[in-house]
Design a protein around this motif. Structure first.
Motif, PDB file in Angstrom:
ATOM      1  N   ILE A 243       0.840  -1.196   0.000  1.00 27.22           N
ATOM      2  CA  ILE A 243       0.000   0.000   0.000  1.00 27.22           C
ATOM      3  C   ILE A 243       0.878   1.249   0.000  1.00 27.22           C
ATOM      4  CG2 ILE A 243      -1.778   1.285   1.238  1.00 27.22           C
ATOM      5  CD1 ILE A 243      -2.791  -1.299   2.372  1.00 27.22           C
ATOM      6  N   HIS A 244       0.628   2.119  -0.972  1.00 26.71           N
ATOM      7  CA  HIS A 244       1.253   3.445  -1.009  1.00 26.71           C
ATOM      8  C   HIS A 244       0.130   4.479  -0.913  1.00 26.71           C
ATOM      9  CE1 HIS A 244       5.084   1.725  -2.576  1.00 26.71           C
ATOM     10  NE2 HIS A 244       4.286   0.891  -3.201  1.00 26.71           N
ATOM     11  N   SER A 245       0.513   5.759  -0.929  1.00 30.70           N
ATOM     12  CA  SER A 245      -0.509   6.795  -0.964  1.00 30.70           C
ATOM     13  C   SER A 245      -0.013   7.946  -1.816  1.00 30.70           C
ATOM     14  CB  SER A 245      -0.836   7.265   0.455  1.00 30.70           C
ATOM     15  OG  SER A 245      -1.698   8.380   0.405  1.00 30.70           O
TER      16      SER A 245
ATOM     17  N   ASN B 153       2.598   8.875   0.884  1.00 29.22           N
ATOM     18  CA  ASN B 153       2.084   9.289   2.179  1.00 29.22           C
ATOM     19  C   ASN B 153       1.659   8.103   3.035  1.00 29.22           C
ATOM     20  OD1 ASN B 153       1.368  11.303   3.953  1.00 29.22           O
ATOM     21  ND2 ASN B 153      -0.737  11.387   3.235  1.00 29.22           N
ATOM     22  N   GLN B 154       2.188   6.930   2.680  1.00 30.05           N
ATOM     23  CA  GLN B 154       1.844   5.749   3.457  1.00 30.05           C
ATOM     24  C   GLN B 154       3.115   4.917   3.574  1.00 30.05           C
ATOM     25  OE1 GLN B 154      -1.064   4.754   4.900  1.00 30.05           O
ATOM     26  NE2 GLN B 154      -0.058   2.925   5.643  1.00 30.05           N
ATOM     27  N   ILE B 155       3.529   4.644   4.793  1.00 29.66           N
ATOM     28  CA  ILE B 155       4.805   3.954   4.976  1.00 29.66           C
ATOM     29  C   ILE B 155       4.787   2.642   4.194  1.00 29.66           C
ATOM     30  CG2 ILE B 155       6.297   2.819   6.651  1.00 29.66           C
ATOM     31  CD1 ILE B 155       5.729   5.026   8.563  1.00 29.66           C
TER      32      ILE B 155
ATOM     33  N   ASN C 148      11.782   8.179   0.159  1.00 27.96           N
ATOM     34  CA  ASN C 148      12.440   8.610  -1.069  1.00 27.96           C
ATOM     35  C   ASN C 148      11.579   8.225  -2.267  1.00 27.96           C
ATOM     36  OD1 ASN C 148      14.460   9.839  -2.493  1.00 27.96           O
ATOM     37  ND2 ASN C 148      15.760   8.023  -2.584  1.00 27.96           N
ATOM     38  N   MET C 149      10.332   8.640  -2.194  1.00 28.39           N
ATOM     39  CA  MET C 149       9.368   8.270  -3.230  1.00 28.39           C
ATOM     40  C   MET C 149       8.547   9.503  -3.599  1.00 28.39           C
ATOM     41  SD  MET C 149       6.919   4.968  -2.959  1.00 28.39           S
ATOM     42  CE  MET C 149       5.670   4.772  -4.220  1.00 28.39           C
ATOM     43  N   PRO C 150       9.249  10.545  -4.095  1.00 26.99           N
ATOM     44  CA  PRO C 150       8.557  11.820  -4.311  1.00 26.99           C
ATOM     45  C   PRO C 150       7.667  11.825  -5.546  1.00 26.99           C
ATOM     46  CG  PRO C 150      10.827  11.991  -5.019  1.00 26.99           C
ATOM     47  CD  PRO C 150      10.661  10.610  -4.448  1.00 26.99           C
TER      48      PRO C 150
END
Ligand SMILES: [Cu+2]
Length: 300
Positions: free
Chosen positions: A198-200, A235-237, A244-246
């Protein structure tokens, strides 16, 4: 009680200052990335973010007034009903008027907050008439963008790190090798999903924040009001390189966007070193992959 009055005045001024700051009297030079010592939100660049800021300001005023009111009541009670000043306490245990008031008034306050809140939830949920659709796939640890209306133009967007020579010119931990490019003034449907965990997808100035969940597709939308570069971050660990995931969004006027699109199609079709090419798995019969198809990564 000069000390108490002075303390109350100080508390009031501090709260007023924060409120005014939140209401938009903040530094107008704030651009579309976070700044040192920033307190307010980044200036809005989309209708959704404008509404988020106005809801925030409304709630800020309400909670400030409530906090001051409760604080003042508490201070008054401590002073007025101390054992010293009030040796014979009242035996009153019920007061119908008061009890109705402190039930009904908070309910009304919640309704005042709930109405714009629900309106905003449905406003940012989806757009009726989308001019284009963008698919965003979170990956450990970069973003992948697919322009579903432009022959599924697809590329990965990776952070510039210290090994990259362009890092020196970029903004640390925010700049990327291939920014997401979008047109200004268009209703863009955004579909988020993930290829691993899961990412955000979060771009504060655009008011976009959506989970990217493997096996699911979540929708939102954006209309960017002005050209510029807007920065965001995952915005999600999501693991080791979460920090480092801009995200960098370049918003261009329509003509420039069309020109970029034509160039990008050539570049990412021909470029052997393109960050990633995605192929729908299994291959769809005809046309673009349906929304929600999990893309299998194929390194060229
Ligand atoms: Cu992530």
């Amino acid at each position: 009680m000069p000390l108490l009055r002075r303390l109350l005045a100080a508390a009031f001024l501090a709260t007023l200052g924060t409120t005014l700051y939140g209401l938009g009297f903040a530094d107008p030079a704030l651009a579309d990335l976070p700044r040192n010592w920033q307190m307010g939100m980044q200036p809005a660049a989309s209708p959704v973010q404008e509404q988020i800021i106005s809801l925030h300001n409304l709630v800020l005023v309400i909670i400030t007034v409530i906090t001051l009111f409760v604080g003042a009541l508490l201070a008054y009670v401590i002073w007025r009903f101390s054992a010293e000043k009030n040796p014979n306490p009242s035996q009153t245990s019920h007061n119908t008027v008061l009890e109705v008031a402190w039930t009904v008034i908070p309910c009304l306050i919640l309704v005042v907050i709930a109405i714009p809140s629900f309106r905003l939830i449905y406003f940012q949920d989806r757009v009726a008439e989308a001019d284009m659709t963008l698919k965003v796939t979170g990956r450990q640890w970069y973003w992948e963008y697919t322009y579903t209306d432009a022959d599924n133009l697809n590329f990965g967007s990776r952070p510039l790190d210290s090994k990259n020579t362009r890092w020196q010119q970029g903004i640390r931990l925010l700049d990327v090798d291939e920014p997401l490019v979008l047109p200004v003034g268009k209703n863009i449907r955004i579909l988020t999903t993930s290829a691993d965990v899961i990412h955000s997808f979060f771009v504060p100035a655009l008011g976009v924040q959506r989970y990217a969940i493997p096996g699911r597709t979540i929708e939102t939308w954006v209309r960017i009001d002005r050209p510029g570069t807007f920065y965001g971050q995952c915005n999600q660990i999501c693991g080791e390189d979460h920090a480092n995931m801009p995200i960098a969004v370049r918003a261009l006027p329509e003509a420039e966007f069309t020109a970029w699109l034509a160039e990008a199609k050539k570049k990412f079709a021909a470029n052997e070193t393109a960050p990633i090419r995605a192929e729908a798995a299994p291959a769809p019969a005809q046309g673009p992959a349906p929304a929600g198809t999990v893309l299998a990564a194929v390194r060229p």
